[in-house]
Design a protein around this motif. Structure first.
Motif, PDB file in Angstrom:
ATOM      1  N   PHE A 195       0.829  -1.206   0.000  1.00  0.00           N
ATOM      2  CA  PHE A 195       0.000   0.000   0.000  1.00  0.00           C
ATOM      3  C   PHE A 195       0.870   1.266   0.000  1.00  0.00           C
ATOM      4  O   PHE A 195       0.603   2.209  -0.723  1.00  0.00           O
ATOM      5  CB  PHE A 195      -0.928   0.006   1.222  1.00  0.00           C
ATOM      6  N   VAL A 196       1.936   1.229   0.814  1.00  0.00           N
ATOM      7  CA  VAL A 196       2.809   2.410   0.861  1.00  0.00           C
ATOM      8  C   VAL A 196       3.455   2.629  -0.511  1.00  0.00           C
ATOM      9  O   VAL A 196       3.560   3.752  -0.994  1.00  0.00           O
ATOM     10  CB  VAL A 196       3.875   2.262   1.964  1.00  0.00           C
ATOM     11  N   ARG A 197       3.833   1.524  -1.168  1.00  0.00           N
ATOM     12  CA  ARG A 197       4.399   1.662  -2.525  1.00  0.00           C
ATOM     13  C   ARG A 197       3.351   2.195  -3.484  1.00  0.00           C
ATOM     14  O   ARG A 197       3.651   2.989  -4.382  1.00  0.00           O
ATOM     15  CB  ARG A 197       4.911   0.307  -3.016  1.00  0.00           C
ATOM     16  N   THR A 222       9.372  -1.613   8.247  1.00  0.00           N
ATOM     17  CA  THR A 222       9.675  -0.184   8.308  1.00  0.00           C
ATOM     18  C   THR A 222       9.347   0.463   6.963  1.00  0.00           C
ATOM     19  O   THR A 222       9.341  -0.201   5.926  1.00  0.00           O
ATOM     20  CB  THR A 222      11.164   0.035   8.639  1.00  0.00           C
ATOM     21  N   ILE A 223       9.034   1.770   6.996  1.00  0.00           N
ATOM     22  CA  ILE A 223       8.859   2.469   5.719  1.00  0.00           C
ATOM     23  C   ILE A 223       9.970   3.493   5.509  1.00  0.00           C
ATOM     24  O   ILE A 223       9.924   4.275   4.575  1.00  0.00           O
ATOM     25  CB  ILE A 223       7.475   3.150   5.618  1.00  0.00           C
ATOM     26  N   THR A 224      10.978   3.467   6.404  1.00  0.00           N
ATOM     27  CA  THR A 224      12.034   4.480   6.285  1.00  0.00           C
ATOM     28  C   THR A 224      12.856   4.312   4.999  1.00  0.00           C
ATOM     29  O   THR A 224      13.505   5.249   4.567  1.00  0.00           O
ATOM     30  CB  THR A 224      12.988   4.459   7.493  1.00  0.00           C
ATOM     31  N   ASP A 225      12.809   3.107   4.394  1.00  0.00           N
ATOM     32  CA  ASP A 225      13.519   2.942   3.121  1.00  0.00           C
ATOM     33  C   ASP A 225      12.817   3.701   1.995  1.00  0.00           C
ATOM     34  O   ASP A 225      13.437   4.136   1.041  1.00  0.00           O
ATOM     35  CB  ASP A 225      13.667   1.456   2.772  1.00  0.00           C
ATOM     36  N   LEU A 226      11.490   3.857   2.126  1.00  0.00           N
ATOM     37  CA  LEU A 226      10.739   4.597   1.096  1.00  0.00           C
ATOM     38  C   LEU A 226      10.591   6.064   1.481  1.00  0.00           C
ATOM     39  O   LEU A 226      10.725   6.947   0.658  1.00  0.00           O
ATOM     40  CB  LEU A 226       9.346   3.973   0.921  1.00  0.00           C
ATOM     41  N   ILE A 227      10.273   6.309   2.747  1.00  0.00           N
ATOM     42  CA  ILE A 227      10.093   7.676   3.239  1.00  0.00           C
ATOM     43  C   ILE A 227      11.032   7.891   4.423  1.00  0.00           C
ATOM     44  O   ILE A 227      10.702   7.532   5.547  1.00  0.00           O
ATOM     45  CB  ILE A 227       8.616   7.908   3.670  1.00  0.00           C
ATOM     46  N   PHE A 280       9.865  -2.626  14.323  1.00  0.00           N
ATOM     47  CA  PHE A 280       9.841  -2.276  12.903  1.00  0.00           C
ATOM     48  C   PHE A 280      10.925  -3.070  12.198  1.00  0.00           C
ATOM     49  O   PHE A 280      12.117  -2.845  12.426  1.00  0.00           O
ATOM     50  CB  PHE A 280      10.037  -0.770  12.723  1.00  0.00           C
ATOM     51  N   ILE A 281      10.495  -4.008  11.364  1.00  0.00           N
ATOM     52  CA  ILE A 281      11.456  -4.887  10.696  1.00  0.00           C
ATOM     53  C   ILE A 281      12.256  -4.066   9.691  1.00  0.00           C
ATOM     54  O   ILE A 281      11.679  -3.442   8.803  1.00  0.00           O
ATOM     55  CB  ILE A 281      10.725  -6.047   9.995  1.00  0.00           C
ATOM     56  N   GLU A 303       8.734   6.256  13.765  1.00  0.00           N
ATOM     57  CA  GLU A 303       8.900   4.817  14.009  1.00  0.00           C
ATOM     58  C   GLU A 303       9.662   4.579  15.299  1.00  0.00           C
ATOM     59  O   GLU A 303       9.325   3.677  16.070  1.00  0.00           O
ATOM     60  CB  GLU A 303       9.622   4.152  12.823  1.00  0.00           C
ATOM     61  N   ARG A 304      10.682   5.409  15.547  1.00  0.00           N
ATOM     62  CA  ARG A 304      11.417   5.255  16.813  1.00  0.00           C
ATOM     63  C   ARG A 304      10.497   5.540  17.991  1.00  0.00           C
ATOM     64  O   ARG A 304      10.585   4.902  19.041  1.00  0.00           O
ATOM     65  CB  ARG A 304      12.624   6.197  16.831  1.00  0.00           C
TER      66      ARG A 304
END
Lengths: 413, 176
Positions: B47-49, B106-111, B129-130, B118-119
């Motif tokens: 969904f995030v993608r 985690t979504i930190t790779d995208l955003i 958060f994987i 997340e922290r």
């Protein structure tokens, strides 16, 4: 010094150059900053927790006001909007206009406050005092309209608590005239002074890509060329009627650098924009009630029965502010409350801004995002580890108390 | 992209519950809209993608969490379509995680801007958060006891740490 020798310089938690508690750990090689780590949490006060566990939503309005000493219109505004959505409470049109006027007055005072601080950071204390003297005018206006200079206590779920009378409208118009007539001078000082330009041009650059990826908000994003403004993108209160346009620095001189100077431009132009919005709102203010449910007991019962969730958003002086609220039937405090103040998103952009800069630029770069730490952090925690120095026992407190009493008795004789 | 188009696209690609919350403001009754989407955890990253198909850089605001007893619901508040008058739509993405398995990607790779949030959820709620590299405390102090989460409503809530404000004094203060 060999090239790979780096030192870590801690700045903060309390540092004269940064007015609120935050720690920066800077890796420096010579004068150049090569690594940045930001450590928050010195003034976290657990406000969300109190709203979720102790307070009634109406009490939480006043708690939300105390999230920040400067943005104390936009935090309660976000919160009441979220509650109104969750509990499906209507807001009268006139209240929307009063909220808009209040929010814009707050923006004027906040931006002038910031301009003063920025001048102080680079050593222009005369400018600092001059700007803050100008700011007094809007503070007096706020005090006249709401009864308070700082925590304005004007928001209410379903409307506002005080109307703007004809006398009040007259005072606002006079105040706005004052700012328009003085704007030229502020512009002259900040945007045409060669020293300010030297210290801020091409310093602390945030590229458009970084601003978008790190989700920067408010003047920080806009000065990097990102036209994000909640008033424009997601209209609330009376902004839908006015049609705000996000201010980018190229509207002033046709170029976008994304540096500290651009942040000054954006904020100063926004002061002018706020004046225009206030004048427009006064002209077009509809008549009618200012609150949909005057009876507090009835409102309280309605909130207690309500079940649902809502998101309130507002453009605070520092950028997008967002509150999420969830209500559960027969439960007075919020089931869930999340506050996201603008500085929360504007801390990560510090890292690309500071990299490659000199240590002497840290204060002005940090200040250029107009950081607001108490918005960012919200808990006080006591260390209960008995071995630590910063911890006291009840007995010790009691002992102190007894000593003080004895001292008072002794001096009293 | 207007709300109907976004909703249609979500319906085409994802299974889940969609609620639209609209609010009319001011005299002209301009509508601002929030789309609440609730999907399964397996579809989360997809969904995030998918948001990146709507906009090049979707704006991420915050993650909010709600303790629902047996599970924790995280809501990711995104928005798309900034830059034009009333063009922005909020998309609030709700994911329920069972307390026995509090894990999400985690979504930190995208955003990258989602790092602080997340922290914060990691330390306040105990969600893992994987793929999140930086799992240090953000708001809680470094010596915070492990396994205590202030935003939970169960046994992991640090009850014994409440009402200690009187202790915020310095021991050994010579200037008493």
């Amino acid at each position: 010094m060999s090239e790979d020798t780096t030192y870590t310089i801690p700045i903060g938690p309390l540092h004269p150059a940064i007015h609120e508690p935050i720690t920066l750990k800077l890796q420096v090689s010579g004068e150049e900053i090569v690594g940045v780590d930001v450590i928050c949490s010195q003034v976290h006060r657990g406000i969300e927790w109190i709203g979720m566990n102790r307070n009634h939503p109406i009490q939480s309005i006043y708690l939300a006001e105390r999230v920040c000493g400067i943005c104390n219109i936009c935090h309660p505004l976000c919160m009441v909007q979220a509650v109104e959505k969750a509990a499906e409470i209507e807001v009268p049109e006139r209240a929307d206009y009063i909220r808009t006027i209040m929010a814009e007055l707050e923006r004027i005072h906040s931006h002038l406050l910031w301009a003063g601080v920025a001048a102080h950071e680079i050593g222009f204390d005369t400018v600092f005092h001059y700007t803050w003297a100008l700011r007094e005018n809007v503070m007096d206006l706020i005090e006249y309209l709401t009864g308070n200079r700082v925590t304005k206590a004007i928001m209410m779920i379903g409307g506002v608590r005080r109307d703007i009378t004809d006398e009040g409208a007259k005072k606002i118009r006079e105040g706005m005239k004052f700012y328009l007539s003085n704007f030229r001078k502020i512009e002259e000082i900040f945007l045409h002074d060669p020293t300010i330009k030297m210290r801020t041009r091409d310093v602390g650059i945030l590229t458009k890509k970084d601003a978008l990826e790190l989700c920067a908000v408010g003047p920080v994003a806009r000065s990097s060329g990102v036209p994000k403004d909640v008033r424009q993108d997601f209209p609330y209160a009376a902004y839908g009627d006015y049609g705000v346009k996000a201010i980018l620095p190229d509207q002033y001189n046709g170029e976008i650098h994304g540096d500290v100077f651009d942040r000054i431009i954006v904020r100063l132009l926004e002061v002018k924009q706020s004046v225009n919005i206030i004048n427009w709102a006064l002209e077009n203010m509809p008549s009618g009630p200012i609150i949909s449910e005057k009876n507090l007991v009835r409102l309280k019962l309605r909130l207690k029965k309500a079940e649902g969730e809502g998101v309130g958003r507002a453009e605070a002086p520092r950028g997008e502010d967002i509150h999420y609220v969830r209500l559960q039937a027969n439960r007075e405090p919020f089931l869930s409350w999340k506050i996201r103040a603008p500085t929360y998103n504007n801390v990560l952009p510090w890292i690309p801004m500071l990299l490659g800069q000199q240590i002497a630029d840290v204060p002005i770069v940090a200040a250029s995002t107009d950081p607001c730490m108490s918005c960012l952090n919200r808990v006080t925690v006591v260390d209960t580890d008995k071995k630590k120095e910063f911890q006291i026992t009840k007995e010790y407190m009691h002992d102190l108390s007894v000593k003080k009493t004895r001292r008072l008795i002794r001096n009293g004789r | 992209m207007n709300t109907d188009e976004i909703v249609r696209k979500i319906r085409e690609n994802f299974e889940g519950e969609i609620n639209i919350q609209a609010r009319e403001v001011g005299v002209k009754k301009v509508k601002n809209e929030t789309i609440f989407v609730r999907i399964k955890r397996e579809d989360f990253k997809r969904f995030v993608r998918f948001l990146f198909e709507i906009e090049e850089f979707p704006h991420f605001s915050i993650i909010s969490s709600t303790d629902l007893g047996e599970e924790v619901e995280l809501i990711y508040h995104f928005s798309v379509g900034f830059g034009e008058f009333n063009g922005e739509k909020m998309i609030s993405l709700g994911i329920k995680l069972p307390k026995s398995d509090l894990k999400i990607e985690t979504i930190t790779d995208l955003i990258p801007g989602a790092l602080i949030s997340e922290r914060e959820i990691h330390e306040m709620v105990g969600v893992e958060f994987i793929g999140l590299k930086d799992t240090r405390h953000m708001f809680l102090p470094e010596n915070w006891p492990e396994g205590k989460y202030p935003w939970r409503r169960d046994e992991t809530f640090p009850e014994d740490m409440l009402n200690k404000l009187y202790e915020t004094w310095k021991e050994g203060d010579k200037n008493e």
